[in-house]
Design an enzyme around this catalytic site. Structure first.
Site, mmCIF file in Angstrom:
data_model
loop_
_atom_site.group_PDB
_atom_site.id
_atom_site.type_symbol
_atom_site.label_atom_id
_atom_site.label_comp_id
_atom_site.label_asym_id
_atom_site.label_seq_id
_atom_site.Cartn_x
_atom_site.Cartn_y
_atom_site.Cartn_z
ATOM 1 N N ASP A 201 32.632 36.234 53.290
ATOM 2 C CA ASP A 201 31.780 37.395 53.469
ATOM 3 C C ASP A 201 30.717 36.840 54.508
ATOM 4 O O ASP A 201 30.583 35.936 54.666
ATOM 5 C CB ASP A 201 31.117 38.063 52.366
ATOM 6 C CG ASP A 201 31.216 39.635 52.453
ATOM 7 O OD1 ASP A 201 30.528 39.947 53.737
ATOM 8 O OD2 ASP A 201 31.605 40.397 52.013
ATOM 9 N N HIS A 278 33.220 42.266 57.480
ATOM 10 C CA HIS A 278 32.482 41.407 56.723
ATOM 11 C C HIS A 278 32.813 39.954 57.127
ATOM 12 O O HIS A 278 33.201 39.180 56.345
ATOM 13 C CB HIS A 278 32.912 41.704 55.693
ATOM 14 C CG HIS A 278 32.166 42.919 54.815
ATOM 15 N ND1 HIS A 278 31.027 42.781 54.101
ATOM 16 C CD2 HIS A 278 32.507 44.285 54.569
ATOM 17 C CE1 HIS A 278 30.640 43.928 53.590
ATOM 18 N NE2 HIS A 278 31.646 44.845 54.159
ATOM 19 N N GLU A 334 34.434 48.524 55.117
ATOM 20 C CA GLU A 334 33.321 48.844 55.908
ATOM 21 C C GLU A 334 33.318 48.307 56.967
ATOM 22 O O GLU A 334 32.538 47.643 57.763
ATOM 23 C CB GLU A 334 32.305 48.281 55.044
ATOM 24 C CG GLU A 334 31.920 48.977 53.723
ATOM 25 C CD GLU A 334 30.918 48.444 52.669
ATOM 26 O OE1 GLU A 334 29.919 49.502 52.326
ATOM 27 O OE2 GLU A 334 30.835 47.003 52.652
#
Ligand code: ACM
Length: 751
Positions: A201, A278, A334
């Protein structure tokens, strides 16, 4: 055949499903609670004289070794494995041991021996875990004999769901492999079987990739430990030798060690390699894989660039060699589409592949990687965003933004793991935030997790078969140490374990409280920093419109504690059952135990005159937080400790609402509750004003109160803005001036 004979024999000895034995009621403290328990007469003395016997097979032998390691830990001796006459613990696999084979087991205790019979080796393993919990139960210890007096009984058990997971984010903060292994031990003890390892991440790349050593050399450390300070500040990656460098990664040897350790404990480790979003840390090292070609710009791979697919496939090739899991998690959550919109390569890809938009571009990447994984004999799993723009049939979905994605996916025939935030996010608060270490927000006490049902009611039986189970997620933005992870996991993980293993009919909220108290004590005695269930009394209310009164009752996380309460300044009384408040009363309540009085809860309870009256909205509430829409603000229910509890109504604007009292009347008091939690951008209003009107057109301001809480106060604040005045009218208008971000309001109390 063999199964039914065995059953008949056992039925003769035991009172099926009764949990009382000859000596009265015996309460086991197993978590998760088994499917069936029946007791007989007598006990089995498990001491040094007992031997162990098992059918042949390497895996069974490994189970035997684990059992002996457990015995050694519990009592300092092992079971003798020589075949001999006398009392025995016997391990064996019988494919017909129960009517569903995998992971099922029977544990049969007679005065002469103890049999663990698995439907497969996994079942034997879980039978051993159940035995482990019996041995950890002080009521069975026999100090004199240095052993245990186990009641004669039969346990028949199997899991409700095949996927029983825990996710651990090691990117935001890094945790050593020893801690990951400790998590695996406790997962096994509670019959969980999937560790979802969030290895990559923005906050750091945590897995050695031989082909790309720069990933760990340059993106496994960041300039400072404090995650929020780093994210909102300099946000630089550094090498490990830089001053103040924070981070770490697992070498491939360490990963192999963890995977082997997990495998021996029936835990499958599912690695997560995040894409297309990410991925800031990857693009810091390889900026050419992002749309701008420059580091520190955005976090998404350039899906128009073939080099990204080469990179991903090469990384995954090494990942597959390390992790034998059927599923490989590719993230997918996301991802911002902003950079793709203006990237010539991405736009070219959209055109050439006849994609509709950037959502389909993400889907293009996920499908392509899924196809590649399939060619290697594996399956793709990702967060529910991977549904957007279409998904290959064999791909599975992890539903985190509530259950909607999971329901949609199951209807489309995809397998699903449920992990909705409100029940399964263990980075949220588990008790009153004012008493807890800083967390990301939310409010998920263990009983909330316990109330979860992974199969949504509106799925058909066929669709429901796609729900593989559920998983708890531990994101570690604000969780910096292993001890803090333990604190956030326990006891909530116990609740999840029972949700995914035990049949629904066997779940019992009150009895679970009893068992949780025992297990928290056990965990703490064994060096796990479990959170002790809160002694806070939750004051619950429900309006009874027919009687114009408010029903009031109490709940706690503790098992049957003594609760005493007071109304206004009245005498303290012991709570035994719900009571009623007409009008208004200040209720104070606290738990009393051997430590004395716990923290006092206080709530003003109002059966107020606004209840049930219509509210007109001059500004609209946000579609994301409608609560019960138009009835929310005068329904008599009050918002709780989290803005997402369905009681608080959220506004991105000023709050400007008018309550119609139905007729002109004297008015003297208005109060409205608001909340502040600045992490997610929730602020108290700058001020609240009340105006009244007879005709609903001309309003006269009668009271106004300013906010006096600091707007940079980080901790949760719940505050009533209260105004007394003398007025007359039919319409009561409440105006709350927005400070910033969201305002959350509930209930408007009117007298
Ligand atoms: C997630 O919590 N972003 C999956």
């Amino acid at each position: 055949m063999r199964f039914s004979i065995v059953c008949l024999v056992w039925l003769g000895i035991f009172v099926a499903c009764s949990e009382s034995n000859g000596q009265g009621t015996l309460k086991l403290q197993l978590i998760p609670v088994p499917e069936k328990v029946s007791f007989g007469e007598g006990v089995f003395l498990l001491d040094q004289g007992v031997g162990m016997e098992m059918d042949e097979g390497q895996e069974l032998e490994r189970c035997g070794e684990l059992l002996n390691a457990m015995m050694l830990g519990e009592c300092g001796y092992q079971l003798q494995s020589v075949k001999k006459r006398g009392k025995m613990i016997r391990l064996r696999v019988e494919e017909e041991a129960t009517d569903r084979v995998s992971e099922s087991y029977r544990l049969e205790i007679t005065p002469d021996g103890l049999d663990i019979i698995g439907g497969d080796v996994k079942g034997v393993f879980y039978g051993i875990q159940t035995l482990g919990q019996l041995l950890a139960d002080p009521q069975f210890l026999d100090e004199k004999e240095k052993g245990w007096r186990l009641p004669v009984m039969q346990i028949v058990d199997r899991p409700a769901f095949p996927y029983r997971g825990l996710h651990l984010d090691v990117s935001r903060h890094f945790f050593p492999k020893e801690f990951v292994m400790k998590c695996i031990d406790w997962m096994a003890f509670y019959k969980l079987n999937r560790l979802h390892w969030h290895l990559t991440d923005a906050a750091g790349w945590r897995i050695e990739i031989k082909k790309f050593p720069e990933l760990t050399r340059r993106a496994a450390w960041r300039a400072k430990e404090d995650y929020l300070g780093w994210w909102n500040g300099d946000r630089r990656y550094v090498t490990c030798d830089s001053a103040g460098a924070y981070g770490g990664y697992y070498t491939q040897d360490e990963i192999r060690e963890v995977v082997a350790y997990a495998t021996a404990r029936q835990v499958t480790v599912i690695p997560e390699i995040e894409m297309p979003g990410h991925s800031e840390e990857v693009l810091a090292v390889y900026p050419e894989l992002g749309c701008t070609g420059k580091p520190y710009r955005n976090g998404e791979f350039c899906v128009g660039n073939e080099k990204c697919f080469e990179f991903v496939e090469e990384v995954l090739t090494e990942v597959l060699a390390l992790f034998p899991s059927e599923y490989i998690h590719v993230g997918g959550d996301e991802a911002s589409k902003a950079a793709w919109k203006v990237c010539p390569k991405c736009q070219k890809r959209i055109k050439e592949e006849h994609l509709k938009d950037e959502a389909e571009l993400q889907s293009y990447m996920v499908r392509r990687v899924g196809k590649w994984l399939k060619s290697k004999g594996r399956k793709l799993i990702g967060w529910d965003e991977i549904l957007e723009g279409g998904l290959a049939p064999e791909a599975a979905v992890m539903s985190w933004r509530g259950e909607k994605g999971g329901i949609e996916a199951a209807r489309m025939g995809h397998d699903v793991v449920m992990t909705p935030g409100a029940f399964c996010y263990f980075d949220s608060y588990q008790a009153d935030p004012q008493t807890q270490p800083y967390a990301i927000g939310g409010f998920t006490p263990y009983l909330k997790t316990y109330s979860y049902h992974p199969v949504p009611e509106d799925l058909s039986a066929e669709e429901a078969r796609h729900i593989l189970g559920a998983q708890a997620n531990v994101w570690t933005e604000y969780i910096t140490t292993s001890e803090h992870v333990e604190y956030m996991i326990f006891p909530r993980l116990l609740a999840l374990a029972e949700v995914v293993w035990s049949p629904e009919a066997r779940r019992d909220r009150e009895d679970f409280k009893r068992r949780v108290e025992k297990h928290v004590a056990l965990l703490r005695a064994r060096g796990v920093n479990a959170f002790k269930p809160s002694d806070r009394v939750e004051i619950l209310t429900e309006p009874e419109e027919s009687k114009q009164q408010m029903k009031v009752w109490f709940d706690t996380e503790r098992y049957r504690p003594e609760i005493r309460y007071r109304l206004n300044d009245g005498e303290e009384q012991v709570y035994t059952k719900p009571f009623y408040v007409k009008d208004s009363a200040v209720v104070r309540a606290a738990v009393y135990d051997e430590g004395g009085k716990g923290g006092e809860s206080m709530m003003r309870v109002d059966y107020h005159r606004g209840i049930g009256h219509k509210v007109a909205y001059r500004t609209r509430y946000s579609g994301a937080y409608p609560a019960s829409k138009e009835v929310t603000l005068t329904d008599g229910f009050r918002g709780g400790l989290t803005y997402s509890d369905g009681r608080w109504q959220g506004f991105l604007t000023n709050v400007d609402v008018v309550v119609d009292m139905g007729r002109v009347c004297d008015l003297s008091y208005v109060s409205a509750g608001f909340m502040q939690l600045i992490g997610p951008g929730v602020y108290l209003p700058d001020y609240v004003a009340v105006s009244v009107s007879e005709d609903g057109k001309d309003f006269r301001e009668v009271a106004r109160v300013k906010n006096e809480v600091a707007v940079d106060k980080k901790e949760l604040v719940i505050k009533d803005f209260t105004m007394s005045f003398q007025g007359r009218g039919r319409y009561v208008r409440l105006f709350a001036k927005k400070h910033s971000g969201f305002q959350f309001v509930d209930e408007i109390v009117i007298y």
